[in-house]
Design an enzyme around this catalytic site. Sequence first.
Site, PDB file in Angstrom:
ATOM      1  N   VAL A 102      65.870  30.906  35.170  1.00 47.63           N
ATOM      2  CA  VAL A 102      64.885  30.206  35.985  1.00 47.63           C
ATOM      3  C   VAL A 102      65.378  30.104  37.424  1.00 47.63           C
ATOM      4  CG1 VAL A 102      65.789  27.936  35.310  1.00 47.63           C
ATOM      5  CG2 VAL A 102      63.443  28.111  36.156  1.00 47.63           C
ATOM      6  N   CYS A 103      64.436  30.152  38.366  1.00 47.72           N
ATOM      7  CA  CYS A 103      64.679  29.917  39.780  1.00 47.72           C
ATOM      8  C   CYS A 103      65.609  30.988  40.384  1.00 47.72           C
ATOM      9  CB  CYS A 103      65.217  28.501  39.974  1.00 47.72           C
ATOM     10  SG  CYS A 103      65.062  27.856  41.645  1.00 47.72           S
ATOM     11  N   HIS A 104      66.856  30.633  40.696  1.00 46.67           N
ATOM     12  CA  HIS A 104      67.834  31.589  41.212  1.00 46.67           C
ATOM     13  C   HIS A 104      68.608  32.279  40.087  1.00 46.67           C
ATOM     14  CE1 HIS A 104      67.069  29.344  44.912  1.00 46.67           C
ATOM     15  NE2 HIS A 104      67.581  30.359  45.568  1.00 46.67           N
ATOM     16  N   SER A 151      61.336  32.203  34.978  1.00 48.44           N
ATOM     17  CA  SER A 151      60.440  31.215  35.584  1.00 48.44           C
ATOM     18  C   SER A 151      60.842  30.977  37.024  1.00 48.44           C
ATOM     19  CB  SER A 151      60.484  29.894  34.808  1.00 48.44           C
ATOM     20  OG  SER A 151      59.675  29.948  33.668  1.00 48.44           O
TER      21      SER A 151
END
Length: 169
Positions: A102-104, A151
């Site tokens: 998720v994210c980074h 995500s």
Amino acid sequence: MANIAILLADDFEDSEFRVPYQQLQQAGHKLTVLGKEAGTTVKGKKGKEKVAIDAAIADRRASEFDAVVIPGGYSPDHLRTEESAVRFVREVSAAGKPVAAVCHGPSLLIEADIVRGKTVTSWPSVRTDLKNAGATWVDQQVAQDGKLITSRNPGDLDAFSAAIAKALA
């Protein structure tokens, strides 16, 4: 239930660890936090979370786990220079098991060279890196391509956790 590894280093995004951890644990899965050194404590970048590392990534094998989860923040950037972390992610993926970031978090997926030809999402600043690594980037809550689950941000964590749980069902 599944045995899930969560890869973590300092400066992880607090909620991106806590929400999937709690939701997957409540679903009955066993979670093991892997990091650079067993017994150390890593801290979230917002200072809300402090997490003990259960085992060193280098001491564990992908074959011991049914999936791996990679929270975002700066943690994946710290881990992408650790050969043991890169190897672990690559091996989980090669075994056809769920790999969720998720994210980074997808920055570690790039280093493991597992995004080429895959449809993924991430925090917007990782988009160009993913495209340059051969991925197709989309802006949606969850992108799932086979067993690869990604995500964008903390607002997507319920959908992200649900996608992981579904992939393990």
